[in-house]
Design a protein around this motif. Structure first.
Motif, PDB file in Angstrom:
ATOM      1  N   UNK A 112     105.880 -12.433 -44.423  1.00 13.10           N
ATOM      2  CA  UNK A 112     107.256 -12.331 -43.288  1.00 13.10           C
ATOM      3  C   UNK A 112     106.495 -12.017 -41.816  1.00 13.10           C
ATOM      4  N   UNK A 113     105.438 -11.244 -41.877  1.00 14.15           N
ATOM      5  CA  UNK A 113     104.688 -10.986 -40.477  1.00 14.15           C
ATOM      6  C   UNK A 113     104.058 -12.149 -40.149  1.00 14.15           C
ATOM      7  N   UNK A 114     103.522 -12.869 -40.852  1.00 15.30           N
ATOM      8  CA  UNK A 114     102.822 -14.370 -40.600  1.00 15.30           C
ATOM      9  C   UNK A 114     101.712 -14.002 -39.539  1.00 15.30           C
ATOM     10  N   UNK A 115     102.103 -14.336 -38.368  1.00 13.63           N
ATOM     11  CA  UNK A 115     101.172 -14.410 -37.333  1.00 13.63           C
ATOM     12  C   UNK A 115     100.550 -13.155 -37.186  1.00 13.63           C
ATOM     13  N   UNK A 116     101.116 -12.105 -37.473  1.00 16.24           N
ATOM     14  CA  UNK A 116     100.821 -10.384 -37.043  1.00 16.24           C
ATOM     15  C   UNK A 116      99.646 -10.231 -37.757  1.00 16.24           C
ATOM     16  N   UNK A 117      98.616  -9.898 -36.842  1.00 10.63           N
ATOM     17  CA  UNK A 117      97.317  -9.349 -37.660  1.00 10.63           C
ATOM     18  C   UNK A 117      96.458 -10.443 -37.841  1.00 10.63           C
ATOM     19  N   UNK A 118      96.807 -11.622 -37.555  1.00  9.96           N
ATOM     20  CA  UNK A 118      95.928 -12.982 -37.928  1.00  9.96           C
ATOM     21  C   UNK A 118      95.338 -13.033 -39.308  1.00  9.96           C
ATOM     22  N   UNK A 119      94.029 -13.080 -39.350  1.00  3.56           N
ATOM     23  CA  UNK A 119      93.317 -13.240 -40.459  1.00  3.56           C
ATOM     24  C   UNK A 119      92.222 -12.201 -40.377  1.00  3.56           C
ATOM     25  N   UNK A 120      92.406 -11.138 -40.083  1.00  6.18           N
ATOM     26  CA  UNK A 120      91.007 -10.024 -39.665  1.00  6.18           C
ATOM     27  C   UNK A 120      90.414  -9.847 -40.910  1.00  6.18           C
ATOM     28  N   UNK A 121      91.151  -9.517 -42.245  1.00  6.89           N
ATOM     29  CA  UNK A 121      90.610  -9.271 -43.338  1.00  6.89           C
ATOM     30  C   UNK A 121      89.413 -10.416 -43.547  1.00  6.89           C
ATOM     31  N   UNK A 122      90.076 -11.829 -43.680  1.00 11.52           N
ATOM     32  CA  UNK A 122      89.070 -12.728 -43.997  1.00 11.52           C
ATOM     33  C   UNK A 122      87.882 -12.925 -42.969  1.00 11.52           C
ATOM     34  N   UNK A 123      88.181 -12.699 -41.910  1.00 10.13           N
ATOM     35  CA  UNK A 123      87.056 -12.474 -40.896  1.00 10.13           C
ATOM     36  C   UNK A 123      85.833 -11.556 -41.092  1.00 10.13           C
ATOM     37  N   UNK A 124      86.526 -10.344 -41.447  1.00 14.17           N
ATOM     38  CA  UNK A 124      85.459  -9.357 -41.700  1.00 14.17           C
ATOM     39  C   UNK A 124      84.714  -9.605 -42.960  1.00 14.17           C
ATOM     40  N   UNK A 125      85.498 -10.415 -43.943  1.00 16.41           N
ATOM     41  CA  UNK A 125      84.505 -10.667 -45.009  1.00 16.41           C
ATOM     42  C   UNK A 125      83.635 -12.028 -45.000  1.00 16.41           C
ATOM     43  N   UNK A 126      83.525 -12.572 -43.771  1.00 14.17           N
ATOM     44  CA  UNK A 126      82.872 -13.591 -43.579  1.00 14.17           C
ATOM     45  C   UNK A 126      83.335 -14.811 -43.131  1.00 14.17           C
ATOM     46  N   UNK A 127      84.654 -14.912 -43.256  1.00 10.79           N
ATOM     47  CA  UNK A 127      85.457 -16.010 -42.992  1.00 10.79           C
ATOM     48  C   UNK A 127      85.101 -17.295 -43.495  1.00 10.79           C
ATOM     49  N   UNK A 128      84.438 -17.140 -44.998  1.00 15.06           N
ATOM     50  CA  UNK A 128      84.128 -18.584 -45.495  1.00 15.06           C
ATOM     51  C   UNK A 128      85.233 -19.381 -45.967  1.00 15.06           C
ATOM     52  N   UNK A 129      85.033 -20.436 -46.331  1.00 15.79           N
ATOM     53  CA  UNK A 129      86.406 -21.481 -46.497  1.00 15.79           C
ATOM     54  C   UNK A 129      87.207 -21.077 -47.789  1.00 15.79           C
ATOM     55  N   UNK A 130      86.303 -20.599 -48.609  1.00 11.31           N
ATOM     56  CA  UNK A 130      87.226 -20.332 -50.040  1.00 11.31           C
ATOM     57  C   UNK A 130      87.730 -18.989 -49.863  1.00 11.31           C
ATOM     58  N   UNK A 131      87.529 -18.179 -48.840  1.00 11.86           N
ATOM     59  CA  UNK A 131      88.202 -16.942 -48.640  1.00 11.86           C
ATOM     60  C   UNK A 131      89.268 -16.722 -47.630  1.00 11.86           C
ATOM     61  N   UNK A 132      89.960 -18.053 -47.311  1.00 12.21           N
ATOM     62  CA  UNK A 132      91.364 -17.837 -46.553  1.00 12.21           C
ATOM     63  C   UNK A 132      92.314 -17.374 -47.180  1.00 12.21           C
ATOM     64  N   UNK A 133      92.952 -16.385 -46.769  1.00 14.04           N
ATOM     65  CA  UNK A 133      94.095 -15.788 -47.561  1.00 14.04           C
ATOM     66  C   UNK A 133      95.434 -16.608 -47.318  1.00 14.04           C
ATOM     67  N   UNK A 134      96.172 -15.985 -48.374  1.00 10.07           N
ATOM     68  CA  UNK A 134      97.696 -16.596 -48.336  1.00 10.07           C
ATOM     69  C   UNK A 134      98.191 -16.321 -47.175  1.00 10.07           C
ATOM     70  N   UNK A 135      97.966 -15.060 -46.515  1.00 10.14           N
ATOM     71  CA  UNK A 135      98.622 -14.896 -45.036  1.00 10.14           C
ATOM     72  C   UNK A 135      98.227 -15.850 -44.159  1.00 10.14           C
ATOM     73  N   UNK A 136      97.175 -16.205 -44.002  1.00 10.84           N
ATOM     74  CA  UNK A 136      96.775 -17.481 -43.015  1.00 10.84           C
ATOM     75  C   UNK A 136      97.229 -18.608 -43.144  1.00 10.84           C
ATOM     76  N   UNK A 137      97.458 -19.128 -44.585  1.00  7.66           N
ATOM     77  CA  UNK A 137      98.231 -20.030 -44.944  1.00  7.66           C
ATOM     78  C   UNK A 137      99.628 -20.116 -44.303  1.00  7.66           C
ATOM     79  N   UNK A 138     100.346 -18.991 -44.637  1.00  7.79           N
ATOM     80  CA  UNK A 138     101.673 -19.013 -44.196  1.00  7.79           C
ATOM     81  C   UNK A 138     101.688 -18.951 -42.728  1.00  7.79           C
ATOM     82  N   UNK A 139     100.608 -18.385 -42.255  1.00 10.49           N
ATOM     83  CA  UNK A 139     100.698 -18.444 -40.532  1.00 10.49           C
ATOM     84  C   UNK A 139     100.530 -20.045 -40.188  1.00 10.49           C
ATOM     85  N   UNK A 140      99.750 -20.816 -40.846  1.00  7.72           N
ATOM     86  CA  UNK A 140      99.625 -21.966 -40.486  1.00  7.72           C
ATOM     87  C   UNK A 140     100.791 -23.028 -40.816  1.00  7.72           C
ATOM     88  N   UNK A 141     101.373 -22.861 -41.829  1.00  5.48           N
ATOM     89  CA  UNK A 141     102.448 -23.534 -42.202  1.00  5.48           C
ATOM     90  C   UNK A 141     103.757 -23.096 -41.217  1.00  5.48           C
TER      91      UNK A 141
END
Length: 604
Positions: A540-569
Motif C-alpha cells: 500500500x505504501x508502494x513508493x515509500x521507502x523505495x527499495x532500500x532493502x534490496x539495495x542493501x543486499x546488493x541490488x542484484x536482479x534476482x533480489x528485486x522485491x515485491x515492493x519494487x514490483x508494486x511501485x513499478x506497476x
C-alpha cells in the motif's frame, strides 16, 4: 487625444471597479434628476392606477372565491350520481314503497344538503323537482321553496344549457329569519336534466348580498365599490341604497382600458374595473383622484430627499466595500509577483466561501503541488541517474555475449549434455530479453515464455524440481504488461514460499472487462497474519521507502522485491492498479493483481 484618455484610465483593478461603480451611480442619478419633473405626473397617475388595480384585484379574488363556493355547491348537486339517481326515482315515481325507508332516503338527502353549507358563509340550498317535490337545508316555515316558481327570473331557467348558471338580480330577502339583518339576497340557479336533456329539477343556491358588500368594506376601506351585472345593474355595493339601481357611469367604463377618470360632483374620481367572467358581472372601484395620488406624491418627494441625502453615504460605503472586496485580489497579485521571481515558499493565505476565497485556496494548493512535483521530479531524476550509472557499469556488448553463449551451448550439445545445453539456451533467452530489448512493455505471452525459461533455470539449480502450471485465457495473451514484472514474484514463491523444495507454482490470467486479472499461486509454507499484514502495508505504501532493502543486499536482479514490483506497476498504471495478498500458514500464498489497460489507467 485617445492616448490621453487612455492614460486617464487607472491600471489597478481596484480603481477600475471604483470608477465603474461611481459612474454607474452618478450618471443614473443625474439623468433621473433631469427627467424627474417631466415623468412625475405620468408616474403618479400610473402608480395610482396600479395601487387601485391591486386593491381591486384583492377584492376580486375574495368575491370570486365567494361566488365560486356557491357554484361549487350547485356543481356538487348537479354532478353527484347518488343524489341524481334518487331525484330521478322521485320524479319517475319509482320510490321505495316502504314509508319508513322512503323517509330515511329523504332524510339522508336533507342531511347531505345541510353538510354542503357547514363550512363558509351561510347559503340556502334548494332542490325543486318537476313533480312538486322539494328538498332544502332550511325550514318551510322560514320560506316555502315552491314560491321560487313565482319569481320573475324562474322562466329564464329553461334557456340554460349543460352546466350554465343563472345569476339572479338582487331582490328583497324572502327568508323570514334574515329579513331584518340582511335585506337583499342573490341566487345562482342550475338545472337537473335527464339524458335526453329534459329538465326534471332545479338547484337554487341563495345567499345574502351583504356577504359581498362585507368584503368591500373590509378590503377597500375609504373607497366606493360596486358589483354590476351584465345589464349594468348594481348587484352589490358599499352603500345599501345603491343596490338594484343602474350604475350612473356605465358609459364611462371602457372595455379596452382598465381604468378611467370621471367627474363626480365637480371632483375627479379614478374608476378601475375588472370582470368576473363566469358570472358575467363586473367589479368597479371608485376613488377620489387627489386621494389616490397624495400618498404617492409624498412618497416621491421623500424618495427624492432620501436619494440626495444618502447618495454621498452610499458612495463612500461603496468605495469602502470595493476596497474590502478587492483586498484579497491585491494580495493574490503580490503573491503571484513573488512566485514569478522564483519564491515558491510564499502563500496568500486568502480564505473564504466566495470565488476569491476559493481562488486563493486553489492558488496556495497549486503552489504546494508545484513544490511537491519539483521535489518528486528531482528525486526521480536522481534515481534515474543512479539507475543509468548502474546500467553503464553492468553493460556488456550483447552480440559478443550471445555469440559466446551460443558457442558454449553447441559444444555442450556435441558432448552429449542436452540438459546443460537447455540451461544455457534458457539463460541466453533471458539475457537477450534483459539486455537487447529496448521497449518497456511486451505481450503477456512473451512474459510467460520468459518465466518458463526462468523456472527451468531455477530447476537446474535446485535439488528438487518445481512444476509450473499455466492457465492463460486466449484473450489475455496479447495484453501489454511491463517487461519481466513476474520474475520477482515467481522468485519469491520459489525461494520463500517453496523454500527451494519441490512444489507447484500456478499462473492464471483472464480478462475481466477491460482489466487483466493475474494470479500467482504457490503451495508452499504460506505465512502468518503478521507477515502478511507487513507485506500488505509495504504494498500500500508502494513508493515509500523505495527499495532500500534490496539495495542493501546488493541490488542484484534476482533480489528485486515485491515492493519494487508494486511501485513499478503503480508508476505505469496509476491508482487503477490493485494488488492483494492471500496466505495462511501451510496453505501457500496467492498474489492477485488487477491490471488495467493503459488507455484506462486512470479509471477506477
Amino acid at each position: 487625444m485617445p492616448a490621453r484618455l487612455k492614460s486617464l484610465i487607472p491600471s489597478s483593478i481596484r480603481h477600475k471597479l471604483i470608477l465603474a461603480a461611481v459612474t454607474c451611480i452618478v450618471v443614473p442619478a443625474i439623468v433621473s434628476l433631469i427627467l424627474y419633473n417631466s415623468l412625475t405626473k405620468e408616474a403618479l397617475s400610473q402608480q395610482a392606477v396600479s395601487n387601485a388595480s391591486d386593491a381591486l384585484q384583492l377584492v376580486r379574488g375574495s368575491v370570486t372565491n365567494l361566488l365560486l363556493s356557491k357554484i361549487n355547491i350547485a356543481n356538487y348537486i348537479q354532478m353527484n350520481s347518488g343524489l341524481n339517481s334518487y331525484f330521478k326515482q322521485v320524479v319517475s315515481g319509482n320510490e321505495d314503497p316502504d314509508p319508513y325507508r322512503r323517509f330515511m332516503e329523504s332524510n339522508r338527502v336533507l342531511e347531505h344538503l345541510d353538510s354542503l353549507t357547514v363550512v363558509g358563509e351561510k347559503s340556502y340550498v334548494t332542490v325543486i323537482l318537476e313533480n312538486g317535490s322539494y328538498y332544502m337545508n332550511y325550514s318551510v316555515s322560514d320560506y316555502n321553496p315552491l314560491d321560487y316558481r313565482q319569481r320573475p327570473w324562474f322562466g329564464q331557467i329553461s334557456e340554460l344549457k349543460g352546466l350554465e348558471s343563472l345569476w339572479t338580480e338582487p331582490e328583497a330577502t324572502m327568508f323570514r329569519s334574515d329579513q331584518i339583518d340582511h335585506p337583499t339576497q342573490l341566487s345562482v340557479v342550475r338545472t337537473l336534466r335527464l339524458p335526453d336533456s329534459e329538465i326534471y329539477g332545479y338547484v337554487i343556491v341563495t345567499f345574502m348580498e351583504d356577504q359581498i358588500s362585507g368584503i368591500f368594506n373590509s378590503l377597500s376601506e375609504g373607497n366606493d365599490m360596486v358589483l354590476l351585472d351584465a345589464k349594468g345593474t348594481i348587484v352589490s355595493g358599499s352603500h345599501q341604497n345603491q343596490i338594484g339601481a343602474t350604475f350612473a357611469y356605465l358609459d364611462d367604463l371602457d372595455q379596452e382600458k382598465p381604468y378611467s377618470i370621471v367627474s363626480m360632483k365637480g371632483e375627479k374620481q379614478l374608476m378601475v374595473h375588472q370582470d368576473i367572467p363566469f358570472a358575467g358581472w363586473r367589479l368597479v372601484l371608485m376613488q377620489p383622484y387627489k386621494d389616490a395620488i397624495v400618498n404617492i406624491n409624498s412618497i416621491f418627494n421623500r424618495v427624492f430627499l432620501f436619494q440626495m441625502c444618502s447618495f454621498l453615504i452610499f458612495l463612500l460605503l461603496l468605495i469602502a466595500l470595493v476596497r474590502t472586496f478587492t483586498k484579497p485580489l491585491v494580495k493574490l497579485g503580490k503573491v503571484a509577483t513573488s512566485v514569478q521571481r522564483g519564491n515558491l515558499e510564499v502563500r496568500s493565505n486568502v480564505h473564504g466561501n466566495d470565488e476569491v476565497g476559493r481562488l486563493g485556496h486553489l492558488f496556495d494548493d497549486m503552489l504546494d503541488r508545484f513544490k511537491a512535483m519539483i521535489s518528486e521530479i528531482s528525486e526521480n531524476q536522481a534515481r534515474k541517474r543512479k539507475a543509468e550509472l548502474r546500467m553503464l557499469q553492468a553493460q556488456i556488448h550483447p552480440h559478443f555475449l550471445f555469440n559466446v553463449l551460443n558457442s558454449i551451448r553447441m559444444k555442450v550439445m556435441k558432448r552429449g549434455d542436452p540438459e546443460s545445453a537447455k540451461m544455457i539456451g534458457s539463460l541466453s533467452v533471458l539475457l537477450r530479453m534483459t539486455i537487447s530489448r529496448e521497449e518497456d512493455e511486451i505481450a503477456l505471452h512473451e512474459e510467460i515464455d520468459l518465466i518458463s525459461h526462468y523456472v527451468a533455470l531455477m530447476n537446474l539449480r535446485q535439488k528438487e524440481e518445481v512444476r509450473l502450471e499455466l492457465d492463460i485465457a486466449p484473450e489475455a495473451f496479447l495484453f501489454k504488461v511491463p517487461r519481466f514484472f513476474l520474475q520477482p514474484i515467481v522468485e519469491n514463491g520459489l525461494i520463500h514460499g517453496l523454500n527451494q523444495q519441490a512444489g507447484t507454482i500456478r499462473i492464471a490470467a483472464a480478462m475481466k472487462g477491460r482489466h487483466l486479472v493475474l494470479t500467482v499461486k504457490d503451495d508452499g509454507i504460506g505465512m502468518d497474519a503478521a507477515v502478511r499484514e507487513s507485506i500488505a502495508r509495504r504494498i500500500q505504501g508502494r513508493s515509500d521507502g523505495s527499495s532500500k532493502q534490496e539495495e542493501a543486499s546488493g541490488g542484484s536482479f534476482s533480489h528485486i522485491g515485491l515492493q519494487n514490483v508494486m511501485e513499478r506497476m503503480s508508476m505505469v498504471f496509476g491508482e487503477a492498479f490493485q494488488c492483494r495478498v492471500y496466505s495462511e500458514p501451510g496453505q501457500g500464498t496467492v498474489i492477485e493483481m488487477f491490471i488495467p489497460e493503459r488507455g484506462n489507467a486512470d479509471d477506477v
